[in-house]
Write a protein that holds these residues in place. Structure first.
Motif: not given
Length: 256
Positions: A39-41, A91-93, A104-107, A132-135
């Motif tokens: 989490d970017p927070q 957050a900028s990933l 493979h951006p999700f791996h 999104g992408m992070l989760s």
């Protein structure tokens, strides 16, 4: 080593509180634990007393800059517990991946966790309040997921959304992903809505719902303000004992 993601796209349901206190409770019970903050927070690191503004190597550097994950690990004051912190750079990933697409951006996270040395019993991943992408990276890397369900209005809509996401992740990225359990949070048995949501979840998901529920408890909020897990702040409080009971359930799942 078991990897458990704490996931629900709805904010304010207790994901970070659960990530911090479950990790600390597992560590307290003698399990070597790593908490990864996706989490970017950055509140998982903050909640364990880490000044995330001073962290030069975070989960962002691991995922976006190919830094070894081991170089991003920060010790905590809790014995057996270490953290890979995050901050707003994370957050900028997604934007950086659009500029320099990879195969493979999700791996990304799964690839990093696979390179960790042995010794960890548990990796707990704190997910952001989005899908999104992070989760998706967290769920693609996990063996299972704990879904916190706040005992308030709109809870079941959020459950439906996360279940849909889990199905898609299993189909596309991680066929071994399973539900570790639904966790009732902020539970107050004195309110009608709280008892209704609790009954609904336990009826619909039966064996997939943890016996332990997390109460509304002032000690949990106060421990967060002191930047420490509840069991260190006030070990005999209802919040602290509830998270220790949850940790024992998670360990019991593994042993069975």
């Amino acid at each position: 080593m078991r990897i458990i993601a704490i996931a629900n796209q709805k904010g304010g349901v207790g994901k970070t509180t659960t990530a911090i206190n479950l990790s600390a409770s597992l560590a307290h019970l003698g399990r070597k634990t790593l908490l990864i903050d996706m989490d970017p927070q950055g509140n998982s690191g903050r909640g364990l007393g880490i000044d995330i503004a001073l962290c030069k190597k975070t989960v962002y550097e691991a995922l976006a800059k190919n830094e070894p994950l081991t170089n991003c690990i920060v010790p905590t004051e809790v014995e057996n517990l270490e953290v890979v912190p995050s901050n707003l750079r994370l957050a900028s990933l997604e934007a950086s991946l659009y500029q320099e697409p990879i195969e493979h951006p999700f791996h990304l996270l799964a690839g990093k966790t696979q390179t960790l040395p042995g010794g960890y019993d548990y990796i707990i991943i704190d997910c952001p309040p989005s899908l999104g992408m992070l989760s998706l990276n967290a769920l693609a890397a996990a063996d299972s997921t704990i879904i916190p369900v706040q005992c308030e209005y709109f809870a079941m809509e959020a459950v439906a959304a996360i279940l849909s996401t889990i199905s898609k992740v299993k189909a596309s990225y991680n066929p071994k992903l399973r539900i570790e359990g639904f966790l009732l949070t902020m539970y107050d048995p004195r309110t009608q809505l709280g008892t209704e949501i609790s009954s609904q979840v336990r009826h619909l998901f039966k064996e997939n719902t943890f016996l332990t529920s997390i109460p509304r408890n002032q000690s949990i909020a106060e421990s967060q303000a002191r930047q420490m897990p509840a069991y260190l702040f006030r070990p005999t409080s209802q919040g602290a004992t509830s998270y220790l009971a949850l940790a024992r359930e998670v360990i019991d799942h593994e042993e069975r």
